[in-house]
Motif scaffolding. Structure first.
Motif, PDB file in Angstrom:
ATOM      1  N   TRP A  84       7.329  14.978  20.015  1.00  0.00           N
ATOM      2  CA  TRP A  84       6.626  15.311  21.247  1.00  0.00           C
ATOM      3  C   TRP A  84       5.932  14.345  22.147  1.00  0.00           C
ATOM      4  CZ3 TRP A  84       3.874  20.353  19.199  1.00  0.00           C
ATOM      5  CH2 TRP A  84       4.707  21.230  18.620  1.00  0.00           C
ATOM      6  N   TYR A  85       5.821  13.144  21.269  1.00  0.00           N
ATOM      7  CA  TYR A  85       5.051  11.914  21.870  1.00  0.00           C
ATOM      8  C   TYR A  85       6.071  11.153  22.733  1.00  0.00           C
ATOM      9  CZ  TYR A  85       1.266  12.978  18.598  1.00  0.00           C
ATOM     10  OH  TYR A  85       0.272  13.520  18.098  1.00  0.00           O
ATOM     11  N   ALA A  86       5.548  10.512  23.917  1.00  0.00           N
ATOM     12  CA  ALA A  86       6.380   9.329  24.799  1.00  0.00           C
ATOM     13  C   ALA A  86       6.526   8.388  23.838  1.00  0.00           C
ATOM     14  CB  ALA A  86       5.612   9.374  25.795  1.00  0.00           C
ATOM     15  N   ARG A  87       5.585   7.937  23.116  1.00  0.00           N
ATOM     16  CA  ARG A  87       5.826   6.635  22.486  1.00  0.00           C
ATOM     17  C   ARG A  87       6.205   6.961  20.866  1.00  0.00           C
ATOM     18  NH1 ARG A  87       0.405   4.258  21.413  1.00  0.00           N
ATOM     19  NH2 ARG A  87      -0.025   6.374  21.497  1.00  0.00           N
ATOM     20  N   PRO A  88       7.159   5.952  20.064  1.00  0.00           N
ATOM     21  CA  PRO A  88       7.920   6.038  19.003  1.00  0.00           C
ATOM     22  C   PRO A  88       6.590   5.483  18.017  1.00  0.00           C
ATOM     23  CG  PRO A  88       8.279   3.815  20.081  1.00  0.00           C
ATOM     24  CD  PRO A  88       7.580   4.632  20.903  1.00  0.00           C
ATOM     25  N   ASN A  89       7.065   5.813  16.647  1.00  0.00           N
ATOM     26  CA  ASN A  89       6.519   5.311  15.472  1.00  0.00           C
ATOM     27  C   ASN A  89       5.179   6.026  15.227  1.00  0.00           C
ATOM     28  OD1 ASN A  89       8.617   3.651  14.770  1.00  0.00           O
ATOM     29  ND2 ASN A  89       7.902   2.029  16.321  1.00  0.00           N
ATOM     30  N   GLN A  90       5.055   7.219  15.729  1.00  0.00           N
ATOM     31  CA  GLN A  90       3.827   7.938  15.238  1.00  0.00           C
ATOM     32  C   GLN A  90       4.258   9.132  14.301  1.00  0.00           C
ATOM     33  OE1 GLN A  90       1.071   8.577  18.668  1.00  0.00           O
ATOM     34  NE2 GLN A  90       2.670   8.314  20.095  1.00  0.00           N
ATOM     35  N   VAL A  91       3.015   9.623  13.556  1.00  0.00           N
ATOM     36  CA  VAL A  91       3.189  10.540  12.657  1.00  0.00           C
ATOM     37  C   VAL A  91       2.903  11.896  12.877  1.00  0.00           C
ATOM     38  CG1 VAL A  91       2.832   8.873  10.942  1.00  0.00           C
ATOM     39  CG2 VAL A  91       1.051   9.972  11.703  1.00  0.00           C
ATOM     40  N   PRO A  92       3.579  13.092  12.104  1.00  0.00           N
ATOM     41  CA  PRO A  92       2.658  14.332  12.425  1.00  0.00           C
ATOM     42  C   PRO A  92       1.378  14.474  12.158  1.00  0.00           C
ATOM     43  CG  PRO A  92       4.767  14.209  10.816  1.00  0.00           C
ATOM     44  CD  PRO A  92       3.887  13.002  10.861  1.00  0.00           C
ATOM     45  N   THR A 164     -15.967  19.896  14.329  1.00  0.00           N
ATOM     46  CA  THR A 164     -14.732  19.125  14.656  1.00  0.00           C
ATOM     47  C   THR A 164     -14.109  19.984  15.889  1.00  0.00           C
ATOM     48  OG1 THR A 164     -14.504  17.796  12.716  1.00  0.00           O
ATOM     49  CG2 THR A 164     -12.594  18.217  14.004  1.00  0.00           C
ATOM     50  N   LEU A 165     -13.669  18.979  16.860  1.00  0.00           N
ATOM     51  CA  LEU A 165     -12.814  19.377  17.937  1.00  0.00           C
ATOM     52  C   LEU A 165     -11.608  18.253  18.034  1.00  0.00           C
ATOM     53  CD1 LEU A 165     -14.914  20.354  20.967  1.00  0.00           C
ATOM     54  CD2 LEU A 165     -13.371  21.746  19.797  1.00  0.00           C
ATOM     55  N   LYS A 166     -10.448  18.628  17.091  1.00  0.00           N
ATOM     56  CA  LYS A 166      -9.455  17.573  16.938  1.00  0.00           C
ATOM     57  C   LYS A 166      -8.356  17.887  17.634  1.00  0.00           C
ATOM     58  CE  LYS A 166      -6.492  15.153  13.538  1.00  0.00           C
ATOM     59  NZ  LYS A 166      -5.411  15.720  14.058  1.00  0.00           N
ATOM     60  N   PHE A 167      -8.223  17.688  18.906  1.00  0.00           N
ATOM     61  CA  PHE A 167      -6.996  17.895  19.905  1.00  0.00           C
ATOM     62  C   PHE A 167      -6.278  16.742  20.367  1.00  0.00           C
ATOM     63  CE2 PHE A 167      -9.620  21.804  19.502  1.00  0.00           C
ATOM     64  CZ  PHE A 167      -8.701  22.617  19.111  1.00  0.00           C
ATOM     65  N   ASN A 168      -6.087  15.637  19.781  1.00  0.00           N
ATOM     66  CA  ASN A 168      -5.316  14.594  20.155  1.00  0.00           C
ATOM     67  C   ASN A 168      -5.880  14.024  21.495  1.00  0.00           C
ATOM     68  OD1 ASN A 168      -3.756  13.890  17.920  1.00  0.00           O
ATOM     69  ND2 ASN A 168      -1.889  14.772  19.029  1.00  0.00           N
ATOM     70  N   GLN A 169      -7.519  13.957  21.695  1.00  0.00           N
ATOM     71  CA  GLN A 169      -8.048  13.387  22.909  1.00  0.00           C
ATOM     72  C   GLN A 169      -7.864  11.769  22.725  1.00  0.00           C
ATOM     73  OE1 GLN A 169      -9.387  15.643  20.556  1.00  0.00           O
ATOM     74  NE2 GLN A 169     -11.627  15.317  20.512  1.00  0.00           N
ATOM     75  N   HIS A 170      -7.777  11.212  21.575  1.00  0.00           N
ATOM     76  CA  HIS A 170      -7.605   9.987  21.519  1.00  0.00           C
ATOM     77  C   HIS A 170      -6.527   9.196  21.730  1.00  0.00           C
ATOM     78  CE1 HIS A 170      -5.442  11.237  17.981  1.00  0.00           C
ATOM     79  NE2 HIS A 170      -5.696   9.994  17.595  1.00  0.00           N
ATOM     80  N   LYS A 171      -5.263  10.015  22.066  1.00  0.00           N
ATOM     81  CA  LYS A 171      -3.903   9.619  22.529  1.00  0.00           C
ATOM     82  C   LYS A 171      -4.070   9.143  23.949  1.00  0.00           C
ATOM     83  CE  LYS A 171      -1.696  10.713  18.428  1.00  0.00           C
ATOM     84  NZ  LYS A 171      -0.874   9.549  17.834  1.00  0.00           N
ATOM     85  N   LEU A 172      -2.875   8.349  24.170  1.00  0.00           N
ATOM     86  CA  LEU A 172      -2.533   7.993  25.553  1.00  0.00           C
ATOM     87  C   LEU A 172      -2.055   9.012  26.311  1.00  0.00           C
ATOM     88  CD1 LEU A 172      -0.814   4.361  25.114  1.00  0.00           C
ATOM     89  CD2 LEU A 172      -3.340   4.957  25.599  1.00  0.00           C
ATOM     90  N   PRO A 173      -2.291   8.941  27.656  1.00  0.00           N
ATOM     91  CA  PRO A 173      -1.723  10.244  28.496  1.00  0.00           C
ATOM     92  C   PRO A 173      -0.655  10.635  28.505  1.00  0.00           C
ATOM     93  CG  PRO A 173      -3.317   8.599  29.651  1.00  0.00           C
ATOM     94  CD  PRO A 173      -2.952   8.026  28.447  1.00  0.00           C
ATOM     95  N   GLU A 174       0.512   9.618  28.481  1.00  0.00           N
ATOM     96  CA  GLU A 174       2.034  10.159  28.418  1.00  0.00           C
ATOM     97  C   GLU A 174       2.145  10.856  27.008  1.00  0.00           C
ATOM     98  OE1 GLU A 174       1.760   5.641  27.510  1.00  0.00           O
ATOM     99  OE2 GLU A 174       0.515   7.035  28.570  1.00  0.00           O
ATOM    100  N   ASP A 175       1.602  10.454  25.920  1.00  0.00           N
ATOM    101  CA  ASP A 175       1.693  11.301  25.019  1.00  0.00           C
ATOM    102  C   ASP A 175       0.951  12.615  24.620  1.00  0.00           C
ATOM    103  OD1 ASP A 175       2.952   9.212  23.222  1.00  0.00           O
ATOM    104  OD2 ASP A 175       1.050   8.351  22.779  1.00  0.00           O
ATOM    105  N   ILE A 176      -0.204  12.732  25.203  1.00  0.00           N
ATOM    106  CA  ILE A 176      -0.593  14.094  25.576  1.00  0.00           C
ATOM    107  C   ILE A 176       0.030  14.962  26.654  1.00  0.00           C
ATOM    108  CG2 ILE A 176      -2.704  15.508  26.535  1.00  0.00           C
ATOM    109  CD1 ILE A 176      -4.497  12.883  25.782  1.00  0.00           C
ATOM    110  N   ALA A 177       0.912  14.379  27.531  1.00  0.00           N
ATOM    111  CA  ALA A 177       1.800  15.087  28.400  1.00  0.00           C
ATOM    112  C   ALA A 177       2.961  15.555  27.688  1.00  0.00           C
ATOM    113  CB  ALA A 177       2.068  14.075  29.345  1.00  0.00           C
TER     114      ALA A 177
END
Length: 213
Positions: A84-92, A164-177
């Motif tokens: 689902w992310y825009a960038r490659p080489n990431q993990v579930p 804890t609120l873990k909702f990928n808020q540390h990701k880049l905008p394109e990945d969140i989108a």
């Protein structure tokens, strides 16, 4: 709680509101017979403590009075695929919010237990409106009193609250989108709202039309 400070939840009012809304917890304790966990509905008191009840036959019951325990409340969780992310080489990963309350527990009196049961049912029944609320007054005479000895009530004096609120808020905008688009396609608007709320709070994401801006 998650060790990454990016996911830290420190708003105690919001954490208590979440616990009240979920109203169900895992009660963990280390006992002389080993670690144990029970699963119980909970009520948040005006003093900021947790009340709950367990079946008298629950093996944790004999140990709880005077014991320091941990109550965990979990909700709004879902799996995230790297596709689902825009960038490659990431993990579930997994998105979730959770609260831990810690403190010593005492056994409640009969009257306190009855009040806890009434408060719990009143809270839950209110969420079923416009259905007329159920109360124990609808039970046949003597039935409630006969059933009451089958459970035991406890109150935790909360000395520590962590969230804890873990909702990928540390990701880049394109990945969140990309993640938001996939979650919407799955009908997970409940999680999308929390993802966007956390991303907006950290100014990492402006919305699907402005991803990457």
């Amino acid at each position: 709680m998650h060790p990454n400070a990016a996911f830290g939840w420190t708003d105690e009012a919001a954490m208590w509101a979440f616990v009240s809304e979920r109203a169900f917890a895992h009660i963990f304790a280390q006992t002389p017979d080993g670690p144990m966990v029970a699963h119980a509905p909970v009520v948040v008191t005006t003093a900021g403590n947790l009340q709950f009840h367990l079946a008298r036959a629950n093996r944790l019951v004999p140990h709880l009075d005077g014991l320091t325990t941990l109550a965990g409340v979990l909700g709004d969780d879902c799996y995230v695929s790297p596709d689902w992310y825009a960038r490659p080489n990431q993990v579930p990963t997994w998105l979730y919010r959770a609260v831990e309350a810690e403190g010593p527990v005492r056994r409640m009196s009969r009257d306190e237990l009855v009040a806890q049961l009434d408060a719990l049912s009143a809270t839950m029944e209110a969420g079923l409106a416009p259905k007329p609320a159920w109360t124990r007054a609808k039970m046949a005479d003597g039935t409630f009193e006969a059933m009451l000895p089958g459970i035991v009530g406890f109150e935790m004096k909360v000395t520590a609250l962590r969230g804890t609120l873990k909702f990928n808020q540390h990701k880049l905008p394109e990945d969140i989108a990309g993640m938001v688009a996939a979650l919407r396609a799955q009908g997970r608007d409940d999680v999308v709202g929390l993802v966007e709320e956390q991303a907006f709070a950290r100014s990492t994401y402006k919305g699907p039309g402005e991803a990457g801006a």
